[in-house]
Design a protein around this motif. Structure first.
Motif, PDB file in Angstrom:
ATOM      1  N   ASN A  96       0.608  -1.041   0.495  1.00 34.02           N
ATOM      2  CA  ASN A  96       0.018   0.282  -0.146  1.00 34.02           C
ATOM      3  C   ASN A  96       1.004   1.396   0.246  1.00 34.02           C
ATOM      4  OD1 ASN A  96      -2.543   0.874   0.047  1.00 34.02           O
ATOM      5  ND2 ASN A  96      -1.973   1.759   2.258  1.00 34.02           N
ATOM      6  N   SER A  97       1.880   1.855   1.041  1.00 37.32           N
ATOM      7  CA  SER A  97       2.781   2.314   0.911  1.00 37.32           C
ATOM      8  C   SER A  97       3.827   2.780  -0.540  1.00 37.32           C
ATOM      9  CB  SER A  97       3.464   2.074   2.201  1.00 37.32           C
ATOM     10  OG  SER A  97       3.539   2.058   3.477  1.00 37.32           O
ATOM     11  N   ILE A  98       4.031   1.212  -1.061  1.00 42.18           N
ATOM     12  CA  ILE A  98       4.750   1.570  -2.648  1.00 42.18           C
ATOM     13  C   ILE A  98       4.270   2.439  -3.347  1.00 42.18           C
ATOM     14  CG2 ILE A  98       5.615   0.294  -4.354  1.00 42.18           C
ATOM     15  CD1 ILE A  98       6.925  -1.367  -1.703  1.00 42.18           C
ATOM     16  N   VAL A  99       2.942   1.997  -3.052  1.00 41.09           N
ATOM     17  CA  VAL A  99       1.823   2.640  -4.479  1.00 41.09           C
ATOM     18  C   VAL A  99       1.028   3.775  -4.256  1.00 41.09           C
ATOM     19  CG1 VAL A  99      -0.874   2.455  -5.086  1.00 41.09           C
ATOM     20  CG2 VAL A  99       0.533   0.248  -4.417  1.00 41.09           C
ATOM     21  N   VAL A 100       1.187   4.413  -2.830  1.00 43.96           N
ATOM     22  CA  VAL A 100       1.239   5.758  -2.681  1.00 43.96           C
ATOM     23  C   VAL A 100       1.917   6.193  -3.256  1.00 43.96           C
ATOM     24  CG1 VAL A 100       0.173   7.169  -0.511  1.00 43.96           C
ATOM     25  CG2 VAL A 100      -0.619   5.115  -0.544  1.00 43.96           C
ATOM     26  N   LEU A 101       3.191   5.923  -2.236  1.00 48.31           N
ATOM     27  CA  LEU A 101       4.482   6.403  -2.609  1.00 48.31           C
ATOM     28  C   LEU A 101       4.877   6.687  -4.330  1.00 48.31           C
ATOM     29  CD1 LEU A 101       6.792   7.631  -0.319  1.00 48.31           C
ATOM     30  CD2 LEU A 101       8.161   5.431  -0.347  1.00 48.31           C
ATOM     31  N   ALA A 102       4.629   6.062  -5.126  1.00 49.29           N
ATOM     32  CA  ALA A 102       4.492   6.321  -6.344  1.00 49.29           C
ATOM     33  C   ALA A 102       3.928   6.792  -6.986  1.00 49.29           C
ATOM     34  CB  ALA A 102       4.227   4.783  -6.960  1.00 49.29           C
ATOM     35  N   MET A 103       2.709   7.046  -6.520  1.00 49.31           N
ATOM     36  CA  MET A 103       1.199   8.080  -7.261  1.00 49.31           C
ATOM     37  C   MET A 103       1.659   9.769  -5.759  1.00 49.31           C
ATOM     38  SD  MET A 103      -1.857   6.593  -5.681  1.00 49.31           S
ATOM     39  CE  MET A 103      -3.460   7.359  -6.548  1.00 49.31           C
ATOM     40  N   GLY A 104       2.625   9.152  -5.506  1.00 48.14           N
ATOM     41  CA  GLY A 104       2.906  10.566  -4.568  1.00 48.14           C
ATOM     42  C   GLY A 104       4.684  10.915  -5.667  1.00 48.14           C
ATOM     43  N   ALA A 105       4.839  10.165  -6.457  1.00 56.77           N
ATOM     44  CA  ALA A 105       6.163  10.606  -6.555  1.00 56.77           C
ATOM     45  C   ALA A 105       5.758  11.634  -7.814  1.00 56.77           C
ATOM     46  CB  ALA A 105       6.648   9.256  -7.622  1.00 56.77           C
ATOM     47  N   VAL A 106       4.639  10.797  -8.299  1.00 53.95           N
ATOM     48  CA  VAL A 106       3.384  11.171  -9.955  1.00 53.95           C
ATOM     49  C   VAL A 106       3.118  11.982  -9.613  1.00 53.95           C
ATOM     50  CG1 VAL A 106       2.910  10.304 -11.793  1.00 53.95           C
ATOM     51  CG2 VAL A 106       3.832   8.817 -10.863  1.00 53.95           C
ATOM     52  N   LEU A 107       2.212  12.030  -9.072  1.00 54.42           N
ATOM     53  CA  LEU A 107       0.964  13.897  -8.633  1.00 54.42           C
ATOM     54  C   LEU A 107       1.946  14.737  -8.239  1.00 54.42           C
ATOM     55  CD1 LEU A 107      -2.014  11.272  -7.992  1.00 54.42           C
ATOM     56  CD2 LEU A 107      -1.498  12.285 -10.095  1.00 54.42           C
ATOM     57  N   PHE A 108       3.043  14.321  -7.431  1.00 58.27           N
ATOM     58  CA  PHE A 108       2.922  15.817  -5.979  1.00 58.27           C
ATOM     59  C   PHE A 108       4.782  15.758  -6.132  1.00 58.27           C
ATOM     60  CE2 PHE A 108      -0.113  13.815  -4.131  1.00 58.27           C
ATOM     61  CZ  PHE A 108      -1.557  14.747  -4.279  1.00 58.27           C
ATOM     62  N   ARG A 109       5.273  14.867  -7.258  1.00 65.22           N
ATOM     63  CA  ARG A 109       6.594  15.043  -7.693  1.00 65.22           C
ATOM     64  C   ARG A 109       7.225  15.341  -6.118  1.00 65.22           C
ATOM     65  NH1 ARG A 109       4.654  19.013 -11.453  1.00 65.22           N
ATOM     66  NH2 ARG A 109       5.142  20.769  -9.779  1.00 65.22           N
ATOM     67  N   VAL A 110       7.259  14.133  -5.179  1.00 63.92           N
ATOM     68  CA  VAL A 110       8.680  13.661  -4.643  1.00 63.92           C
ATOM     69  C   VAL A 110       9.177  13.075  -4.639  1.00 63.92           C
ATOM     70  CG1 VAL A 110       8.777  12.231  -2.877  1.00 63.92           C
ATOM     71  CG2 VAL A 110       6.529  13.088  -2.641  1.00 63.92           C
ATOM     72  N   ASN A 111      10.384  13.494  -4.427  1.00 66.51           N
ATOM     73  CA  ASN A 111      12.268  12.796  -5.149  1.00 66.51           C
ATOM     74  C   ASN A 111      12.964  12.206  -3.735  1.00 66.51           C
ATOM     75  OD1 ASN A 111      12.071  15.548  -4.580  1.00 66.51           O
ATOM     76  ND2 ASN A 111      13.670  15.945  -5.829  1.00 66.51           N
ATOM     77  N   LEU A 112      12.201  11.369  -3.895  1.00 73.12           N
ATOM     78  CA  LEU A 112      12.743  10.360  -2.950  1.00 73.12           C
ATOM     79  C   LEU A 112      15.036  10.124  -2.869  1.00 73.12           C
ATOM     80  CD1 LEU A 112      11.516   7.999  -1.880  1.00 73.12           C
ATOM     81  CD2 LEU A 112      11.946  10.296  -0.565  1.00 73.12           C
ATOM     82  N   THR A 113      16.140  10.553  -2.676  1.00 71.87           N
ATOM     83  CA  THR A 113      17.505  11.313  -3.423  1.00 71.87           C
ATOM     84  C   THR A 113      17.859   9.844  -2.998  1.00 71.87           C
ATOM     85  OG1 THR A 113      17.852  12.354  -1.864  1.00 71.87           O
ATOM     86  CG2 THR A 113      17.477  13.298  -4.439  1.00 71.87           C
ATOM     87  N   GLY A 114      17.272   9.629  -1.866  1.00 70.33           N
ATOM     88  CA  GLY A 114      18.802   9.013  -1.309  1.00 70.33           C
ATOM     89  C   GLY A 114      18.653   6.820  -1.491  1.00 70.33           C
ATOM     90  N   ASN A 115      19.671   6.038  -0.997  1.00 71.45           N
ATOM     91  CA  ASN A 115      19.417   4.706  -0.542  1.00 71.45           C
ATOM     92  C   ASN A 115      18.787   4.499  -0.371  1.00 71.45           C
ATOM     93  OD1 ASN A 115      20.023   1.952  -0.664  1.00 71.45           O
ATOM     94  ND2 ASN A 115      22.743   2.958   0.149  1.00 71.45           N
TER      95      ASN A 115
END
Ligand SMILES: Nc1ncnc2c1ncn2[C@@H]1O[C@H](COP(=O)(O)OP(=O)(O)O)[C@@H](O)[C@H]1O
Ligand SMILES: [Mg+2]
Lengths: 373, 281
Positions: free
Chosen positions: B135-154
């Motif tokens: 669930n969290s991965i789905v939300v995170l992916a959606m967040g990345a697309v919709l709200f441009r979250v950028n996770l830079t780390g490892n």
């Protein structure tokens, strides 16, 4: 199994302490407004629920007045032989379920002990559970959102049924309990009788030597109840030891090799059904049917000489009639006195019968009251 | 000896596997569950996004950056939510599932089997954790697309870092399950403690903004360090303590919480056998 006794119960006792609703529970429980916090209405819980209902202050005040402990099972001792059907017969609240729950290690005895298949219920609970198939009452004990087969699959893992043979075992049990056709249907669509059969199939998954059945026919229609009794007899014939509880006299009489009659947590008689009935063979039961509820005369009847017990039941056929059963050592003398009494009260006698004693009469003779009280 | 241990271990895994399968089947039979578990976090994320935007100057939350070292409030909060769903899984997955089983009437049929009661409880957390992760991965992916979250780390380093925290939470869940056994209706209590732990661990704000007494509580929660460490790895925020110290704290609390959770569960389970299961009488 090689043991002469499948279950040995030794001075087993269980008391329940009625605490003020425990502090932890009070702290964490969201109290509903109004009365009746306990909506469950469970059997025999009546006395208890009052403690938790109502506002705090009243609950505590009530609590102080009530006796603070209740002896549910009062130092019972008996052995159940390997391969027999043993009936534990008694009215509601007698302590039958509490006994079963101690044997299947859900409850610890307050004192005393018991052995199941040679294992001590307190010191070796895991081994006891591995030797037992337990069917507690209540059809909610299965997963309604799973199919019959899925339920058995799940419990097969818990009962540690060898994975390679589990599938066959489940198929066999489904066939045996005539559930194969419905195996892929959700249990929520099952009838009460099918659920009860599935519960017994579940208890048999690991093919345990000893079965505990708590009121197995409660809530079943007469036909299903009869089928279930056949099942229980077959299980015995296959070598399982069966301990079953019931509050139906006829059922205990028909099924059991031996019966213990239990009342207020005490075993008041233990023998074969035949011997129990012979015990009171000299007694007779006089039944009169009258057309209104008898008020005062029951007590008067009780105090007649030679009368050993009196019970009164309203007829179940929808008519407004009542049947008084009097258990007596001399039916003639009692008959006269009984009719005199009824006439004096202005009762109309609709029907009259003198009968052989039944197991029900054994209970009345022993306790002076009816099983249904 | 080793053989017996292996047999024992295999049994426990079989039991936990069976419970997971059963829970998953039941989960699938309530389709609304699946839909809600994706919709709910988004319902929660949208206002957070706009809130973060509202406090930002040219897309940078300047005040916030002073506390944390990142000006990206939304990513900060989103990661917080991601991890707090594991706290919920511990509180609800194990604690509440016991209550659910009691109300349904299936607790006793489980408990009369020879399966270990600890395994029966632990098993209930697996599907919850798995679903939470998916669930969290789905939300995170959606967040990345919709709200441009950028996770830079490892990401791998972050996962390994929070592992002790997850195990600690499982220990906590076991303890909670024990408490629930003797408290009839625990829903409210679970809800409140879940919320309190989540908030005080800094799911939506840096704990350094808290007033002193609350900060003390926050610093006593291992989850606080879990959140802090993961954010520093993924978002480059500055940590409260050196990263190594935070990981040390989590490892220690993992051992502590598991031992405490086990002891608490055992104590309450015993108490239950002594006094009778409240939920079923
Ligand atoms: N968990 C419990 N807490 C308090 N009292 C109980 C509990 N379980 C049973 N009792 C009481 O113990 C007595 C015996 O109950 P039970 O064994 O259920 O009787 P039976 O099964 O013969 O109807 C009853 O008075 C009942 O109210
Ligand atoms: Mg009962």
């Amino acid at each position: 199994m090689g043991l002469a006794n499948a279950i040995e119960i030794d001075d087993l006792k269980r008391t329940f302490t009625r605490r003020a609703p425990n502090a932890l529970a009070r702290l964490f429980t969201r109290r509903r407004t109004g009365t009746g916090t306990n909506a469950d209405g469970g059997s025999g819980a009546g006395a208890d629920s009052s403690a938790e209902a109502g506002p705090n202050a009243a609950g505590l005040a009530n609590n102080a007045k009530r006796p603070n402990s209740l002896v549910a099972v009062d130092s019972i001792s008996f052995d159940i032989r390997a391969g027999e059907i043993f009936g534990l017969l008694g009215p509601n609240g007698a302590g039958k379920t509490t006994t079963i729950k101690m044997l299947c290690t859900l409850l610890e005895p307050t004192s005393g002990t018991a052995r199941v298949a040679g294992f001590d219920i307190v010191r070796e609970p895991a081994r006891v559970r591995a030797s037992l198939g337990t069917v507690l009452s209540g059809e909610r004990s299965l997963y309604w959102k799973l199919t019959g087969r899925e339920n058995l699959d799940y419990f097969a893992a818990l009962y540690d049924v060898e994975p390679s043979t589990a599938h066959r075992r489940i198929d066999d049990l489904l066939t045996r309990f005539e559930l194969t056709d419905k195996a892929s249907e959700l249990v929520e669509r099952y009838s009460t009788g099918m659920r009860q059969r599935l519960s017994i199939a579940r208890a048999l998954l690991a093919n345990p030597p000893v079965l505990l059945l708590d009121e197995p026919t409660a809530g079943l229609d007469p036909q299903s109840a009869r089928n279930l009794r056949d099942v229980v007899r077959k299980l015995r014939d296959e070598g399982h030891t069966v301990l079953l509880t019931t509050h139906y006299m006829a059922e205990a009489d028909e099924l059991s090799d031996r019966i213990a009659i239990i009342d207020h947590g005490r075993v008041i008689a233990l023998d074969t059904p035949t011997a129990l009935k012979e015990h009171i063979q000299q007694l007779h039961s006089v039944e009169v049917e009258i057309d209104r509820a008898p008020d005062g005369i029951l007590d008067e009847l009780h105090s007649l000489p030679l009368v050993r017990g009196v019970e009164c039941v309203q007829s179940s056929n929808g008519h407004e009639t009542w049947t008084i059963r009097v258990l007596t050592e001399n039916s003639r003398q009692t008959l006269d006195a009984l009719l005199d009494l009824l006439r004096a009260e202005g009762e109309r006698v609709l029907n009259l019968r003198v009968a052989e004693p039944t197991l029900e009469d054994v209970f009345i003779a022993l306790t002076g009251k009816s099983l249904r009280d | 000896m080793v053989d017996r241990f292996r047999t024992w271990l295999r049994r426990q895994f079989r039991v936990i596997g069976a419970i997971s399968r059963k829970d998953f089947l039941i989960f699938l039979r309530y389709p609304a569950n699946a839909v809600m578990s994706v919709v709910e976090p988004i319902m929660w994320l949208v206002p957070t996004y706009f809130m973060g935007l509202g406090f930002s100057v040219n897309g940078e939350a300047v005040g916030f950056a002073g506390f944390t070292g990142t000006s990206d409030y939304f990513s900060f909060a989103m990661l917080g939510m991601f991890m707090s769903s594991y706290i919920s899984a511990a509180f609800w997955g194990m604690g509440f599932s016991v209550q659910e089983d009691m109300t349904l009437g299936v607790l006793e049929p489980n408990w009369v089997t020879p399966a270990s009661r600890v395994s029966l409880i632990l098993g209930r957390s697996v599907i919850m954790l798995l679903l939470t992760t998916i669930n969290s991965i789905v939300v995170l992916a959606m967040g990345a697309v919709l709200f441009r979250v950028n996770l830079t780390g490892n990401v791998l380093a972050a996962v390994i870092t929070v592992l002790p925290m997850l195990i600690a939470l499982t220990g906590l869940g076991l303890g909670i399950a024990g408490v629930v056994l003797s408290v009839r209706r625990a829903g409210t209590a679970i809800d409140i403690s879940n919320w309190a732990v989540t908030q005080l661990s800094g799911a939506t704000f840096p704990v350094s903004v808290l007033p002193r007494p609350l900060l003390a509580v926050a610093l006593a929660l291992p989850t606080t360090y879990g959140f802090d460490a993961v954010r520093s790895i993924l978002l480059g925020t500055k940590t409260m303590l050196p990263l190594k110290a935070e990981i040390g704290i989590m490892l220690a609390s993992m051992v502590g919480m598991c031992a405490a959770g086990y002891a608490v569960f055992k104590a309450f389970e015993r108490r239950c056998r002594r006094q009778g299961l409240l939920g079923t009488h």
